[in-house]
Scaffold this motif. Structure first.
Motif, PDB file in Angstrom:
ATOM      1  N   SER A 146       0.849  -1.187   0.000  1.00 16.33           N
ATOM      2  CA  SER A 146       0.000   0.000   0.000  1.00 16.33           C
ATOM      3  C   SER A 146       0.883   1.234   0.000  1.00 16.33           C
ATOM      4  O   SER A 146       1.787   1.374   0.838  1.00 16.33           O
ATOM      5  CB  SER A 146      -0.908   0.012   1.237  1.00 16.33           C
ATOM      6  N   LYS A 147       0.615   2.124  -0.925  1.00 16.18           N
ATOM      7  CA  LYS A 147       1.396   3.358  -1.035  1.00 16.18           C
ATOM      8  C   LYS A 147       0.783   4.453  -0.163  1.00 16.18           C
ATOM      9  O   LYS A 147      -0.365   4.330   0.278  1.00 16.18           O
ATOM     10  CB  LYS A 147       1.479   3.777  -2.497  1.00 16.18           C
ATOM     11  N   PRO A 148       1.532   5.517   0.103  1.00 11.35           N
ATOM     12  CA  PRO A 148       1.022   6.570   1.011  1.00 11.35           C
ATOM     13  C   PRO A 148      -0.321   7.160   0.578  1.00 11.35           C
ATOM     14  O   PRO A 148      -1.096   7.581   1.428  1.00 11.35           O
ATOM     15  CB  PRO A 148       2.133   7.626   0.958  1.00 11.35           C
ATOM     16  N   ASP A 149      -0.589   7.200  -0.725  1.00 12.14           N
ATOM     17  CA  ASP A 149      -1.844   7.784  -1.177  1.00 12.14           C
ATOM     18  C   ASP A 149      -3.013   6.810  -1.111  1.00 12.14           C
ATOM     19  O   ASP A 149      -4.125   7.117  -1.545  1.00 12.14           O
ATOM     20  CB  ASP A 149      -1.696   8.310  -2.609  1.00 12.14           C
ATOM     21  N   SER A 178      -3.220   3.888  -2.679  1.00  5.70           N
ATOM     22  CA  SER A 178      -3.263   2.983  -3.828  1.00  5.70           C
ATOM     23  C   SER A 178      -2.415   1.740  -3.556  1.00  5.70           C
ATOM     24  O   SER A 178      -1.612   1.707  -2.617  1.00  5.70           O
ATOM     25  CB  SER A 178      -2.768   3.695  -5.083  1.00  5.70           C
ATOM     26  N   LYS A 179      -2.619   0.721  -4.382  1.00  4.20           N
ATOM     27  CA  LYS A 179      -1.901  -0.543  -4.224  1.00  4.20           C
ATOM     28  C   LYS A 179      -0.909  -0.734  -5.369  1.00  4.20           C
ATOM     29  O   LYS A 179      -1.146  -0.281  -6.499  1.00  4.20           O
ATOM     30  CB  LYS A 179      -2.884  -1.712  -4.212  1.00  4.20           C
ATOM     31  N   GLU A 180       0.186  -1.435  -5.068  1.00  9.40           N
ATOM     32  CA  GLU A 180       1.180  -1.757  -6.091  1.00  9.40           C
ATOM     33  C   GLU A 180       1.613  -3.205  -5.924  1.00  9.40           C
ATOM     34  O   GLU A 180       1.904  -3.653  -4.811  1.00  9.40           O
ATOM     35  CB  GLU A 180       2.385  -0.825  -6.008  1.00  9.40           C
ATOM     36  N   TRP A 181       1.662  -3.911  -7.030  1.00 14.51           N
ATOM     37  CA  TRP A 181       2.083  -5.325  -7.054  1.00 14.51           C
ATOM     38  C   TRP A 181       3.548  -5.353  -7.463  1.00 14.51           C
ATOM     39  O   TRP A 181       3.901  -4.977  -8.582  1.00 14.51           O
ATOM     40  CB  TRP A 181       1.203  -6.063  -8.047  1.00 14.51           C
ATOM     41  N   ILE A 182       4.422  -5.806  -6.564  1.00 18.06           N
ATOM     42  CA  ILE A 182       5.859  -5.734  -6.807  1.00 18.06           C
ATOM     43  C   ILE A 182       6.504  -7.099  -6.640  1.00 18.06           C
ATOM     44  O   ILE A 182       5.915  -8.042  -6.114  1.00 18.06           O
ATOM     45  CB  ILE A 182       6.536  -4.720  -5.855  1.00 18.06           C
ATOM     46  N   GLY A 183       7.771  -7.174  -7.107  1.00 21.64           N
ATOM     47  CA  GLY A 183       8.558  -8.395  -6.948  1.00 21.64           C
ATOM     48  C   GLY A 183       8.064  -9.519  -7.813  1.00 21.64           C
ATOM     49  O   GLY A 183       7.367  -9.330  -8.812  1.00 21.64           O
ATOM     50  N   GLY A 184       8.423 -10.739  -7.426  1.00 18.22           N
ATOM     51  CA  GLY A 184       7.917 -11.914  -8.102  1.00 18.22           C
ATOM     52  C   GLY A 184       8.645 -12.256  -9.384  1.00 18.22           C
ATOM     53  O   GLY A 184       9.762 -11.805  -9.654  1.00 18.22           O
ATOM     54  N   ARG A 216      -7.788  -4.531 -12.048  1.00 12.87           N
ATOM     55  CA  ARG A 216      -6.448  -4.189 -11.545  1.00 12.87           C
ATOM     56  C   ARG A 216      -5.784  -3.134 -12.424  1.00 12.87           C
ATOM     57  O   ARG A 216      -5.226  -2.141 -11.916  1.00 12.87           O
ATOM     58  CB  ARG A 216      -5.567  -5.437 -11.508  1.00 12.87           C
ATOM     59  N   ILE A 217      -5.840  -3.315 -13.725  1.00 14.73           N
ATOM     60  CA  ILE A 217      -5.208  -2.356 -14.634  1.00 14.73           C
ATOM     61  C   ILE A 217      -5.855  -0.975 -14.496  1.00 14.73           C
ATOM     62  O   ILE A 217      -5.161   0.050 -14.415  1.00 14.73           O
ATOM     63  CB  ILE A 217      -5.299  -2.862 -16.080  1.00 14.73           C
ATOM     64  N   LEU A 218      -7.178  -0.959 -14.443  1.00 15.00           N
ATOM     65  CA  LEU A 218      -7.880   0.327 -14.369  1.00 15.00           C
ATOM     66  C   LEU A 218      -7.614   1.052 -13.054  1.00 15.00           C
ATOM     67  O   LEU A 218      -7.440   2.278 -13.029  1.00 15.00           O
ATOM     68  CB  LEU A 218      -9.385   0.116 -14.566  1.00 15.00           C
ATOM     69  N   ILE A 219      -7.567   0.288 -11.956  1.00 13.81           N
ATOM     70  CA  ILE A 219      -7.352   0.921 -10.646  1.00 13.81           C
ATOM     71  C   ILE A 219      -5.878   1.249 -10.422  1.00 13.81           C
ATOM     72  O   ILE A 219      -5.508   2.385 -10.131  1.00 13.81           O
ATOM     73  CB  ILE A 219      -7.874   0.016  -9.515  1.00 13.81           C
ATOM     74  N   ASP A 220      -5.026   0.223 -10.536  1.00 12.55           N
ATOM     75  CA  ASP A 220      -3.626   0.380 -10.152  1.00 12.55           C
ATOM     76  C   ASP A 220      -2.798   1.134 -11.179  1.00 12.55           C
ATOM     77  O   ASP A 220      -1.858   1.851 -10.811  1.00 12.55           O
ATOM     78  CB  ASP A 220      -2.990  -0.993  -9.917  1.00 12.55           C
ATOM     79  N   LEU A 221      -3.096   0.974 -12.465  1.00 17.83           N
ATOM     80  CA  LEU A 221      -2.258   1.573 -13.508  1.00 17.83           C
ATOM     81  C   LEU A 221      -2.885   2.807 -14.158  1.00 17.83           C
ATOM     82  O   LEU A 221      -2.161   3.693 -14.601  1.00 17.83           O
ATOM     83  CB  LEU A 221      -1.949   0.529 -14.590  1.00 17.83           C
TER      84      LEU A 221
END
Length: 603
Positions: A264-267, A269-275, A404-409
């Motif tokens: 979870s970012k400060p604003d 929003s969510k970010e999918w990282i790593g993997g 996911r694309i519409l919200i996160d990106l």
């Protein structure tokens, strides 16, 4: 593509109407029953469910591109001499074989490449025309395409059978012998794949603007050999000599991610990282219509890794297996159609296949939309310009992936993203057996696609709230039955926020006076029978809805398709009736209850 040149025209009466039910362009032969499903999370009341026939005798509003003067596809019909020259050119200048002999393998490839030249001309003009007209486009996602042999189909659709037969006769071969040397494309296995190929044939024949999306399997399902020991299954070698119909698009590729974690970012929003990160590369195959210049596209995805994923240090140190591990993990996604899933590794590989198809295709679809839209992009118009049809439940992950694309990106809200997704996606059901509907382990999905599980949980929670608002909490047995039948998450505890809705407030009564009453010890100690009755009474007031610890926790993909899309249909009218009355009857009754007074309903 089908084996016979007239197969597309025969199949359009059934297959095409479902796919294009959301279009403004009506086919002239459509007669398939459509079952529209509610969009549950706009309070249900704004969504209408309809069961209706698509117009059966209405002319297409979008004509063959060739009738438009400026974007005309009209080209001179080649004669046998020009066809022979084209075949000779490809035999010499685009060779896959040694130049000494013009035998059947070489003749087939050169002939196919000659036909492909004509298809590419029509293909480019078709999409240039559709882009100029800025029409709504359909995108068909399927894990299978049982195409059959393409050469005779393409020549027949182009109405060039005579010219090619004469040309090959002059070059020392018979058209039938050359066509017989073509291997079957190992992209499909059964009815689901055959239906998908018929869809594409029909769409091209009826001049609909459409794309197909699938995976480019290196070995297909298997090739059967009969030996002295019985039946033996070996890898299919259909790509061993190359595929003259496909065109690799090295400039069209998209990243696909697995595993990792969600932060979870400060604003907020969510970010999918790593993997694990792979790349999906496009291979295009032209699909010609019958007796029309319209030629549409089947885009197949192949998987690889970026060069920076290659561990050069490990390779130079002699650990070649470690150095190539990322490469092999990426490539094996597109090795086999339906890899065995008895092991956990097999299940992971199947899920990777499904997500690769969904993620790469949606990124491509969105890129097309953004290019056509210009800046700024009006995402509210996305469902008006895009229709995504899921062939069975294999592409179900399109629903959480698009969100996911519409919200996160793209920075849209949950409400906007969910509304757009429901208006864009539709689902074709292929089985009437409830036990055959696809399910996935929640733990496996959590491990492979953690962000998507978060989104699926949000969808499930909204669905639960809608069910409670529809049926109330007075009859808990009825409510429990509805939740068991309709929830997306099966055998999983209810969210805490939902449990609060099910807790009954304690009844309080004012006591004006208290009288002291003498009672005997016998009266103050209830017997066991009275205690049991009291426990039973209290138990009825406690709502637990606890999952069964002996059963697995799963995600029901078919339920997600019904809730997340705009329409559900079977593969025939009788199948659609079964879908409505049996397979998804609970959803149908819920929507009918809400919309029975609506003037927009057609049953």
């Amino acid at each position: 593509m089908s084996t016979l040149p007239y197969s597309a025209a025969q199949s359009n009466s059934v297959s095409c109407s479902t796919f294009v039910s959301g279009f403004n362009y009506r086919a002239s032969h459509s007669s398939l029953l459509i079952v529209r499903t509610p969009r549950f999370f706009n309070r249900l009341a704004r969504r209408n469910l309809s069961v209706k026939n698509i117009a059966s005798n209405r002319r297409q509003e979008l004509k063959d591109p060739s009738v438009n003067g400026e974007a005309s596809l009209e080209t001179p019909e080649p004669d046998s001499a020009s066809v022979a020259a084209s075949i000779q050119y490809h035999a010499e200048f685009t060779p896959l074989f040694s130049p000494e002999h013009f035998d059947l393998p070489k003749a087939f490839v050169a002939t196919a490449e000659s036909v492909r030249d004509s298809l590419i001309i029509n293909w480019n003009a078709t999409y240039k025309y559709y882009e100029k007209m800025n029409v709504k486009q359909a995108y068909y996602l399927s894990m299978e395409y049982l195409q059959g042999r393409a050469l005779l189909n393409a020549i027949g659709n182009l109405e060039l059978s005579g010219a090619y037969a004469d040309a090959l006769r002059k070059l020392g071969h018979k058209l039938e012998n050359v066509a017989g040397h073509e291997p079957d494309a190992a992209l499909g296995n059964g009815g689901l794949g055959r239906l998908a190929s018929c869809f594409l044939d029909s769409l091209a024949t009826l001049n609909y603007p459409a794309w197909g999306y699938g995976l480019r399997y290196k070995y297909g399902l298997f090739k059967q050999l009969i030996t002295k020991d019985g039946q033996e299954e070996v890898a299919e070698n259909w790509l061993e000599m190359g595929n003259p119909w496909e065109i690799v698009r090295n400039d069209v590729s998209y990243p696909v991610k697995f595993h990792g974690e969600v932060i979870s970012k400060p604003d907020g929003s969510k970010e999918w990282i790593g993997g694990e990160n792979i790349t999906a590369v496009a291979y295009d195959v032209p699909i010609p219509g019958y007796k029309t210049k319209t030629t549409i596209n089947l885009r197949l995805w192949s998987t690889k890794v970026a060069p920076n994923e290659f561990d050069l240090r490990a390779y130079n140190a002699g650990d070649h297996a470690k150095a190539c591990a990322a490469l092999k993990n990426a490539e094996k996604i597109c090795y086999i159609l339906y890899p065995g899933d008895e092991s956990i590794e097999g299940k992971i590989l199947r899920l990777k296949q499904q997500y690769t198809l969904c993620s790469a295709s949606l990124q491509d679809i969105i890129a097309h939309f953004e290019k056509r839209s210009g800046k700024p992009v009006n995402w509210e118009k996305f469902p008006d310009m895009v229709a995504v049809q899921m062939n069975d439940t294999h592409p179900t992950l399109c629903i959480p992936e698009l969100i996911r694309i519409l919200i996160d990106l793209k920075g849209l809200s949950w409400k906007e993203s969910w509304d757009i997704t429901q208006r864009t996606v539709a689902y074709t059901n292929h089985t009437v057996l409830p036990e055959a509907l696809e399910k996935w382990s929640l733990d496996l999905l959590q491990e492979l696609l953690p962000r998507h599980v978060e989104i699926i949980r949000m969808i499930d929670e909204e669905l639960i709230r809608t069910i409670i608002s529809e049926y109330g909490t007075e009859n808990l047995d009825l409510l429990q039955h509805k939740l068991k039948q309709m929830r997306i998450l099966d055998n999983i505890e209810l969210p805490d926020s939902v449990l609060e809705l099910l807790v009954k407030p304690e009844e309080s009564s004012a006591v004006d006076s208290i009288e002291e009453v003498e009672v005997s010890d016998e009266e103050t100690e209830p017997n066991n029978e009275e205690q049991s009755e009291e426990k039973d009474t209290n138990a009825k007031d406690v709502v637990t809805f606890e999952p069964d610890p002996n059963l697995p926790k799963t995600v029901r993909m078919a339920n997600l398709c019904v809730v997340g899309g705009s329409a559900v249909n079977g593969v025939a009218e009788i199948h659609s009736e079964i879908v409505k009355n049996e397979v998804f009857n609970e959803f149908y009754k819920a929507s009918k209850l809400v919309f029975s007074s609506s003037s927009h309903i057609t049953f």
